[in-house]
Motif scaffolding. Sequence first.
Motif, short mmCIF file in Angstrom:
data_model
loop_
_atom_site.label_atom_id
_atom_site.label_comp_id
_atom_site.label_asym_id
_atom_site.label_seq_id
_atom_site.Cartn_x
_atom_site.Cartn_y
_atom_site.Cartn_z
N ALA A 288 0.92 -1.15 0.16
CA ALA A 288 -0.06 -0.09 0.13
C ALA A 288 0.83 1.19 -0.10
O ALA A 288 2.17 1.05 0.45
CB ALA A 288 -0.90 0.04 1.36
N ASN A 289 0.47 2.48 -0.52
CA ASN A 289 1.15 3.65 -0.49
C ASN A 289 0.42 5.00 -0.13
O ASN A 289 0.92 6.02 -0.33
CB ASN A 289 1.84 3.84 -2.01
CG ASN A 289 0.68 4.26 -3.04
OD1 ASN A 289 -0.47 3.74 -2.89
ND2 ASN A 289 0.90 5.13 -3.64
N VAL A 290 -0.84 4.63 0.51
CA VAL A 290 -1.68 5.89 1.16
C VAL A 290 -2.19 5.49 2.50
O VAL A 290 -2.50 4.44 2.76
CB VAL A 290 -2.80 5.78 -0.18
CG1 VAL A 290 -3.69 7.12 0.45
CG2 VAL A 290 -2.30 6.45 -1.60
N VAL A 291 -2.29 6.66 3.22
CA VAL A 291 -2.88 6.45 4.42
C VAL A 291 -3.97 7.46 4.71
O VAL A 291 -3.69 8.43 3.94
CB VAL A 291 -2.02 6.34 5.80
CG1 VAL A 291 -1.16 5.09 5.88
CG2 VAL A 291 -0.94 7.55 5.55
N MET A 292 -4.96 7.35 5.34
CA MET A 292 -6.21 8.38 5.28
C MET A 292 -6.55 8.72 6.71
O MET A 292 -7.45 8.22 7.25
CB MET A 292 -7.25 7.99 4.39
CG MET A 292 -6.77 7.48 3.30
SD MET A 292 -8.46 6.71 2.20
CE MET A 292 -9.58 7.83 2.31
N PRO A 293 -5.62 9.76 7.35
CA PRO A 293 -6.06 9.97 8.75
C PRO A 293 -7.23 10.88 8.96
O PRO A 293 -7.70 11.37 7.61
CB PRO A 293 -4.73 10.92 9.09
CG PRO A 293 -3.43 10.48 8.22
CD PRO A 293 -4.41 10.23 6.87
N ASN A 294 -8.07 10.70 9.87
CA ASN A 294 -9.20 11.28 9.98
C ASN A 294 -9.16 12.87 10.52
O ASN A 294 -8.42 13.39 11.20
CB ASN A 294 -9.86 10.57 11.06
CG ASN A 294 -11.38 10.69 11.14
OD1 ASN A 294 -11.98 11.97 10.87
ND2 ASN A 294 -12.23 9.76 11.21
N LEU A 295 -10.00 13.62 9.60
CA LEU A 295 -10.03 15.08 9.76
C LEU A 295 -11.18 15.45 10.39
O LEU A 295 -11.64 16.71 10.48
CB LEU A 295 -9.66 15.80 8.62
CG LEU A 295 -8.28 16.17 8.20
CD1 LEU A 295 -8.44 17.00 6.67
CD2 LEU A 295 -7.78 16.99 9.41
N SER A 296 -12.12 14.51 10.64
CA SER A 296 -13.45 14.84 10.96
C SER A 296 -13.63 15.35 12.31
O SER A 296 -12.47 15.22 13.17
CB SER A 296 -14.54 13.59 10.98
OG SER A 296 -14.37 12.86 10.02
N PRO A 297 -14.60 16.42 12.80
CA PRO A 297 -14.33 16.94 14.11
C PRO A 297 -14.70 15.72 15.24
O PRO A 297 -15.43 14.85 15.16
CB PRO A 297 -15.84 17.83 14.23
CG PRO A 297 -16.12 17.81 12.79
CD PRO A 297 -15.78 16.73 12.01
N ARG A 298 -13.81 15.88 16.33
CA ARG A 298 -13.64 14.82 17.01
C ARG A 298 -15.04 14.35 17.86
O ARG A 298 -15.41 13.14 17.89
CB ARG A 298 -12.81 15.27 18.47
CG ARG A 298 -12.10 14.20 18.90
CD ARG A 298 -10.90 14.66 20.02
NE ARG A 298 -11.97 14.24 21.15
CZ ARG A 298 -11.17 14.72 22.31
NH1 ARG A 298 -10.15 14.84 22.58
NH2 ARG A 298 -11.89 14.57 23.64
N ASP A 299 -16.05 15.55 18.10
CA ASP A 299 -17.26 15.33 18.69
C ASP A 299 -18.14 14.27 17.84
O ASP A 299 -18.91 13.49 18.58
CB ASP A 299 -18.33 16.34 18.62
CG ASP A 299 -17.44 17.44 19.55
OD1 ASP A 299 -16.41 17.17 20.05
OD2 ASP A 299 -18.05 18.46 19.37
N HIS A 300 -18.14 14.09 16.49
CA HIS A 300 -18.82 13.27 15.70
C HIS A 300 -18.28 11.85 15.12
O HIS A 300 -18.94 11.15 14.84
CB HIS A 300 -19.18 13.93 14.48
CG HIS A 300 -20.06 15.14 14.88
ND1 HIS A 300 -21.42 15.02 15.60
CD2 HIS A 300 -19.89 16.65 14.64
CE1 HIS A 300 -21.79 16.20 15.55
NE2 HIS A 300 -21.06 17.17 15.11
#
Length: 350
Positions: A288-300
């Motif tokens: 694999a060559n991609v990672v997708m960290p989460n940028l969503s607001p923490r509350d949701h």
Amino acid sequence: MDIVEQILASRDIGRAELELLLTTGDKELVERLRSAARGVADGVYGKRIFMRGLIELTSHCKNDCLYCGLRRSNRTAVRYRLSEEQIYDCCETGYRLGFRTFVMQGGEDGWFTDERMCRIVATVRRRYPDCAITLSLGERSRESYQALYDAGANRYLLRHETADAAHYARLHPADMSWQHRMDCLQALKEIGYQVGCGFMVGSPFQTFDTLLADLQFIRRFGPQMVGIGPFIPAHDTPFAAEAKGSVQYTLRLLAIIRLLLPDVLLPATTALGTLHPQGRELGIQYGANVVMPNLSPRDHRKDYAIYDNKICTGEESAECRACTEQRMRRIGYETVVDRGDHASVTNKNE
Ligand code: SAH
């Protein structure tokens, strides 16, 4: 020639080879598969891993996919949708953290009409002309896909889920059709998006034959991105008591996909990280060559519950970004601040 070299040379795989590579206990053969796949990825992308910032727009969904925790019949699912301002705030946070791709994903939520969604895409496009915009909003009309593209979106992720129509019918309610999903993927491609398809590993009723069909579909379709991750049961869904997908199968399939499509953009997914503490690192090591960290607001975050026990629901975006970078660094890879387009792309939407 051994089986791995054969796949690499022909960029094709048969039923017997697939079953052997997935089930073998021969550690040496698995290591050859892994190192061949990683070698191919290193040859195309080097030790660079692309990061995408994932923004989960909405947990409302009109569909009733049997596997998904956000299916409309799930009365216990917590529903939220981000406001336009919240979405822009996520992008601003992400931009400052170095992200140059925003992935906006969500359930099929009628609130995000073409008018609203095009306004969001156009605003993000105007504010961040140097960023790629990826959408993952499920099935929409060709006109809708076209309008979103014209508003500035570059990429679209729509997993095909399974290339076998009968299997598809066992994972989805009768009002969803395999043919329609295929038509959506075709339309996205024709419009000019960089397209991602993909499937869950170990979804109920999956067989070596359906997996072979998936791989053959991927070869034919020639997507720029392929998203695969293990199936993880979600509570209060018809598949709540089904077995989860195998981490080993997922890793080996990542490697096989890398051999079949050498320059494909291939994420090590959150689902893989959920089933194994080092799942994403292993995913990288298998090609694999991609990672997708989460940028969503923490509350949701905890409410975008497509499956149970999802990781990274308690962190702030900056922590997710730092953690991802550190995890990659520990295994000898560098996360890059780059749009990270597919090698074949000349961008029309800049
Ligand atoms: N509504 C959007 C986004 C779906 S979520 C769409 O239809 O494209 C993204 C992916 O998560 C889905 O395509 C599916 O393959 C995967 N997914 C859904 N439920 C899952 C589960 N229980 N376990 C693992 N993956 C799941």
